[in-house]
Design a protein around this motif. Structure first.
Motif, PDB file in Angstrom:
ATOM      1  N   MET A 173       1.039  -1.261  -0.002  1.00 55.43           N
ATOM      2  CA  MET A 173       0.018  -0.142  -0.262  1.00 55.43           C
ATOM      3  C   MET A 173       0.830   1.448  -0.250  1.00 55.43           C
ATOM      4  N   GLY A 174       0.777   2.398  -0.846  1.00 54.40           N
ATOM      5  CA  GLY A 174       1.566   3.333  -0.924  1.00 54.40           C
ATOM      6  C   GLY A 174       1.117   4.476  -0.422  1.00 54.40           C
ATOM      7  N   ILE A 175       1.526   5.506  -0.491  1.00 57.12           N
ATOM      8  CA  ILE A 175       1.179   6.663   0.121  1.00 57.12           C
ATOM      9  C   ILE A 175      -0.302   7.132  -0.344  1.00 57.12           C
ATOM     10  N   GLY A 176      -0.610   6.985  -1.458  1.00 52.90           N
ATOM     11  CA  GLY A 176      -2.206   7.188  -1.900  1.00 52.90           C
ATOM     12  C   GLY A 176      -3.188   6.462  -1.363  1.00 52.90           C
ATOM     13  N   GLY A 177      -2.826   5.109  -1.232  1.00 55.00           N
ATOM     14  CA  GLY A 177      -3.858   4.309  -0.496  1.00 55.00           C
ATOM     15  C   GLY A 177      -3.906   4.588   0.919  1.00 55.00           C
ATOM     16  N   CYS A 178      -2.875   4.831   1.692  1.00 54.25           N
ATOM     17  CA  CYS A 178      -2.788   5.471   3.221  1.00 54.25           C
ATOM     18  C   CYS A 178      -3.679   6.486   3.382  1.00 54.25           C
ATOM     19  N   ILE A 179      -3.538   7.588   2.437  1.00 51.88           N
ATOM     20  CA  ILE A 179      -4.456   8.803   2.500  1.00 51.88           C
ATOM     21  C   ILE A 179      -5.626   8.798   2.207  1.00 51.88           C
ATOM     22  N   ILE A 180      -5.884   7.578   1.371  1.00 52.84           N
ATOM     23  CA  ILE A 180      -7.292   7.395   1.001  1.00 52.84           C
ATOM     24  C   ILE A 180      -8.067   6.621   2.302  1.00 52.84           C
ATOM     25  N   LEU A 181      -7.296   5.883   2.767  1.00 52.02           N
ATOM     26  CA  LEU A 181      -7.894   5.187   3.930  1.00 52.02           C
ATOM     27  C   LEU A 181      -8.094   6.263   5.039  1.00 52.02           C
ATOM     28  N   ILE A 182      -7.144   7.089   5.332  1.00 48.81           N
ATOM     29  CA  ILE A 182      -7.258   8.251   6.470  1.00 48.81           C
ATOM     30  C   ILE A 182      -8.566   9.071   5.968  1.00 48.81           C
ATOM     31  N   ALA A 183      -8.783   9.356   4.793  1.00 47.41           N
ATOM     32  CA  ALA A 183      -9.591  10.273   4.294  1.00 47.41           C
ATOM     33  C   ALA A 183     -11.081   9.754   4.445  1.00 47.41           C
ATOM     34  N   VAL A 184     -11.228   8.385   4.160  1.00 45.73           N
ATOM     35  CA  VAL A 184     -12.493   7.655   4.161  1.00 45.73           C
ATOM     36  C   VAL A 184     -12.946   7.421   5.727  1.00 45.73           C
ATOM     37  N   GLY A 185     -11.950   7.107   6.465  1.00 45.57           N
ATOM     38  CA  GLY A 185     -12.122   6.987   7.834  1.00 45.57           C
ATOM     39  C   GLY A 185     -12.578   8.144   8.352  1.00 45.57           C
ATOM     40  N   ALA A 186     -12.071   9.431   8.073  1.00 42.99           N
ATOM     41  CA  ALA A 186     -12.510  10.638   8.635  1.00 42.99           C
ATOM     42  C   ALA A 186     -13.877  11.033   8.319  1.00 42.99           C
ATOM     43  N   ILE A 187     -14.307  10.829   7.137  1.00 43.65           N
ATOM     44  CA  ILE A 187     -15.366  10.958   6.687  1.00 43.65           C
ATOM     45  C   ILE A 187     -16.703  10.074   7.469  1.00 43.65           C
ATOM     46  N   LEU A 188     -16.256   8.826   7.568  1.00 46.21           N
ATOM     47  CA  LEU A 188     -17.195   7.940   8.281  1.00 46.21           C
ATOM     48  C   LEU A 188     -17.236   8.231   9.670  1.00 46.21           C
ATOM     49  N   THR A 189     -16.164   8.864  10.313  1.00 49.88           N
ATOM     50  CA  THR A 189     -16.236   9.156  11.854  1.00 49.88           C
ATOM     51  C   THR A 189     -17.055  10.470  11.860  1.00 49.88           C
ATOM     52  N   PHE A 190     -16.680  11.434  11.156  1.00 51.63           N
ATOM     53  CA  PHE A 190     -16.965  12.984  11.548  1.00 51.63           C
ATOM     54  C   PHE A 190     -18.271  13.425  10.679  1.00 51.63           C
ATOM     55  N   ALA A 191     -18.333  12.899   9.471  1.00 53.76           N
ATOM     56  CA  ALA A 191     -19.158  13.661   8.541  1.00 53.76           C
ATOM     57  C   ALA A 191     -20.431  12.699   8.275  1.00 53.76           C
ATOM     58  N   THR A 192     -20.798  11.490   8.760  1.00 55.26           N
ATOM     59  CA  THR A 192     -21.886  10.858   8.663  1.00 55.26           C
ATOM     60  C   THR A 192     -22.702  10.861   9.876  1.00 55.26           C
ATOM     61  N   ASP A 193     -23.890  10.869   9.833  1.00 59.32           N
ATOM     62  CA  ASP A 193     -24.782  10.183  10.986  1.00 59.32           C
ATOM     63  C   ASP A 193     -25.486   8.889  10.726  1.00 59.32           C
ATOM     64  N   TRP A 194     -24.981   8.151  10.000  1.00 58.34           N
ATOM     65  CA  TRP A 194     -25.719   6.682   9.502  1.00 58.34           C
ATOM     66  C   TRP A 194     -25.764   6.058  10.617  1.00 58.34           C
ATOM     67  N   HIS A 195     -26.645   5.161  10.757  1.00 59.97           N
ATOM     68  CA  HIS A 195     -26.836   4.101  12.006  1.00 59.97           C
ATOM     69  C   HIS A 195     -27.156   2.878  11.353  1.00 59.97           C
ATOM     70  N   MET A 196     -26.223   1.873  11.648  1.00 54.82           N
ATOM     71  CA  MET A 196     -26.506   0.429  11.060  1.00 54.82           C
ATOM     72  C   MET A 196     -26.633  -0.437  12.337  1.00 54.82           C
ATOM     73  N   LYS A 197     -27.375  -1.414  12.177  1.00 51.72           N
ATOM     74  CA  LYS A 197     -27.790  -2.211  13.352  1.00 51.72           C
ATOM     75  C   LYS A 197     -26.398  -3.382  13.402  1.00 51.72           C
ATOM     76  N   GLY A 198     -25.815  -3.142  14.445  1.00 47.83           N
ATOM     77  CA  GLY A 198     -24.715  -4.350  14.746  1.00 47.83           C
ATOM     78  C   GLY A 198     -23.546  -3.524  14.099  1.00 47.83           C
ATOM     79  N   VAL A 199     -23.339  -2.339  13.648  1.00 47.88           N
ATOM     80  CA  VAL A 199     -21.970  -1.849  13.391  1.00 47.88           C
ATOM     81  C   VAL A 199     -21.999  -0.571  13.731  1.00 47.88           C
ATOM     82  N   ASN A 200     -20.689  -0.118  14.313  1.00 46.30           N
ATOM     83  CA  ASN A 200     -20.614   1.272  14.967  1.00 46.30           C
ATOM     84  C   ASN A 200     -19.504   1.989  13.746  1.00 46.30           C
ATOM     85  N   LEU A 201     -20.280   2.677  12.934  1.00 43.97           N
ATOM     86  CA  LEU A 201     -19.329   3.050  11.990  1.00 43.97           C
ATOM     87  C   LEU A 201     -18.443   4.258  12.299  1.00 43.97           C
ATOM     88  N   ASP A 202     -18.552   4.902  13.503  1.00 47.38           N
ATOM     89  CA  ASP A 202     -17.878   5.650  14.170  1.00 47.38           C
ATOM     90  C   ASP A 202     -16.331   4.849  14.432  1.00 47.38           C
TER      91      ASP A 202
END
Length: 78
Positions: free
Chosen positions: A1-30
């Motif tokens: 995994m290169g620098i691009g893949g790492c930055i994408i993981l960080i960005a998608v993780g930040a979006i899931l944690t801070f920018a969404t308010d979805w609620h899934m049964k059995g999964v904590n998206l934060d």
């Protein structure tokens, strides 16, 4: 995994944690987002510290030092 893949993981993780308010049964998206950001940060640190290319420092006049090849002739006797 290169620098691009790492930055994408960080960005998608930040979006899931801070920018969404979805609620899934059995999964904590934060928590999933935090895990993705952590894996991205660890991958980025590993890439920078272990897998980086070693550069040849230029000489003071700006040229790269020449490569010296060594040859080994095992059948030659002295």
């Amino acid at each position: 995994m290169g620098i691009g893949g790492c930055i994408i993981l960080i960005a998608v993780g930040a979006i899931l944690t801070f920018a969404t308010d979805w609620h899934m049964k059995g999964v904590n998206l934060d928590l999933v987002g935090l895990i993705m950001m952590g894996v991205g940060a660890i991958g980025l640190a590993a890439y920078v510290s272990i897998f980086k290319r070693r550069r040849v420092p230029p000489t003071p006049d700006g040229d790269v030092p020449p490569v010296v090849e060594e040859r080994y002739y095992p059948d030659q006797r002295y």
